[in-house]
Design an enzyme around this catalytic site. Sequence first.
Site, mmCIF file in Angstrom:
data_model
loop_
_atom_site.group_PDB
_atom_site.id
_atom_site.type_symbol
_atom_site.label_atom_id
_atom_site.label_comp_id
_atom_site.label_asym_id
_atom_site.label_seq_id
_atom_site.Cartn_x
_atom_site.Cartn_y
_atom_site.Cartn_z
ATOM 1 N N SER A 260 17.589 -31.955 -32.792
ATOM 2 C CA SER A 260 18.310 -30.991 -33.628
ATOM 3 C C SER A 260 19.513 -31.667 -34.268
ATOM 4 C CB SER A 260 18.767 -29.790 -32.797
ATOM 5 O OG SER A 260 19.778 -30.155 -31.872
ATOM 6 N N LYS A 261 20.160 -30.966 -35.174
ATOM 7 C CA LYS A 261 21.255 -31.507 -35.983
ATOM 8 C C LYS A 261 22.392 -32.027 -35.117
ATOM 9 C CE LYS A 261 23.087 -32.225 -40.101
ATOM 10 N NZ LYS A 261 22.522 -33.221 -41.005
#
Length: 486
Positions: A260-261
Amino acid sequence: MSVRVRFAPSPTGFVHVGGLRTALYNYLFAKANQGTYLLRIEDTDQERLVEGAVESMLRSLDWAGIHHTEGVMLDDQGRVVEKGNKGPYIQSRRLSVYRSHMDKLLASGHAYPCFCSKERLEIVREKERMEKGTPRYDGHCRQLEKEEVEKRLKNGETHVIRLKLPEKEEIRFDDLVRGTVSVSTEDLDDQVLLKSDGYPTYHFAVVVDDHLMEITHVIRGEEWLASTPKHVYLYQAMGWETPTYVHLPNILNTDRKKLSKRHGDVSAEDFQRKGYLPEALVNYLALIGWSPEDNQEIFSIDELEKSFSLKRVSKSGGVFDVKKLNWMNTHYIREADLEELTRLAIPYLIESGYLQEQTVESQKQWVRNFLEVIRENLHYLAELPEKAAVFFQDSIQPEDGEAAEWWESEELTILRPALQKAVESMATMTPEEIKPAFKALQKETGLKGPQFFKPVRVALTGKVHGPDLILIMKVLGKETVLHRLR
């Protein structure tokens, strides 16, 4: 029926590398089977739309070389257009299509209006969470009498449309990666199909669109696996043939959690900005979740098209290892056409101030020479300013440790004036002149190997290790080499 597959992103921001891999696998499967790969935009969640996201996604896919032949695309002026005879390919333009099919579901009794307020739903979910651990809808409105439903609809009460699942029934489907999957309807709830704003949810729109667009294989991320039984039942309720499902494993970080980011760069745009070559990123993503029949690691897109098979897609998630990606990108940088690499490198050097836009044309040869020197150890193009720094410094200071020792060494004291004299006599700073000069100096001073090259390198760069010394001198040029020796 010929193979038809699709990539259907939501325009809510960037293209995640997981989405890019999904697009890639759809593309490769279509190519391997002489089929069609199309792109559809799923924008039914209007609250999450990001302006310009469609254009950005299409540019990223084009950069990666994953080209679709049908659906939403950019024209020569960069405008969003649609191509194909199964459109519209943007869901917000298909509302009348969804409404007509929803009417059929309501008429057949496979769906029903739900008038429950958000407050009631929250209470129900919390109760279900406390009692059963899974928040689900309790089916309250599926029990309403027909007369009451008609009255409330006539009065214009806010409502959604839900799927009416059968009770205590097993829903089975085959997945090319997971095998046979079986889920009891006791573990599912009546999914919302049409929201109160008239927009379909993903679960309804995806089934209608995939059927009408004649999608034969649904290749998507494993996060949709839990929803697939509802989709399968919808196909059955509509009397349609179910497509073949393929749920791809997640891409994981080094802690084996979904990427994820917050774990750093995760979008195609991130890697493009950093100066990764698209061939390297695509090659690397292809191998996260799919294994070729041999141990080959470097694949051109043409080779991937010939080698790819869904039979060799793994069930378990693959780790996104930036170090491995860097290794692969370095390989592609080494193999890249120097002219094209120069074109890609120039913006990074302009941004860092080492080049000026107005003088770029006259400096292109210098950039080519510079890339020839450093590309053997270049992970991505955003490293160029750091690599270039040594060529633009007015004065050189040695690094601590071994470099500092060579800086003060007797060997450098002997070599410096002799090398300065040799460079002054050179007409051009080229390997053809530098190599024989080095041989003569080694014979003259009696210094060879590390005792010769390390002090010279430290004098010119401040470092003990680095690219080929002769090429460094070529890039520095005669005046800079003399300046540093003096």
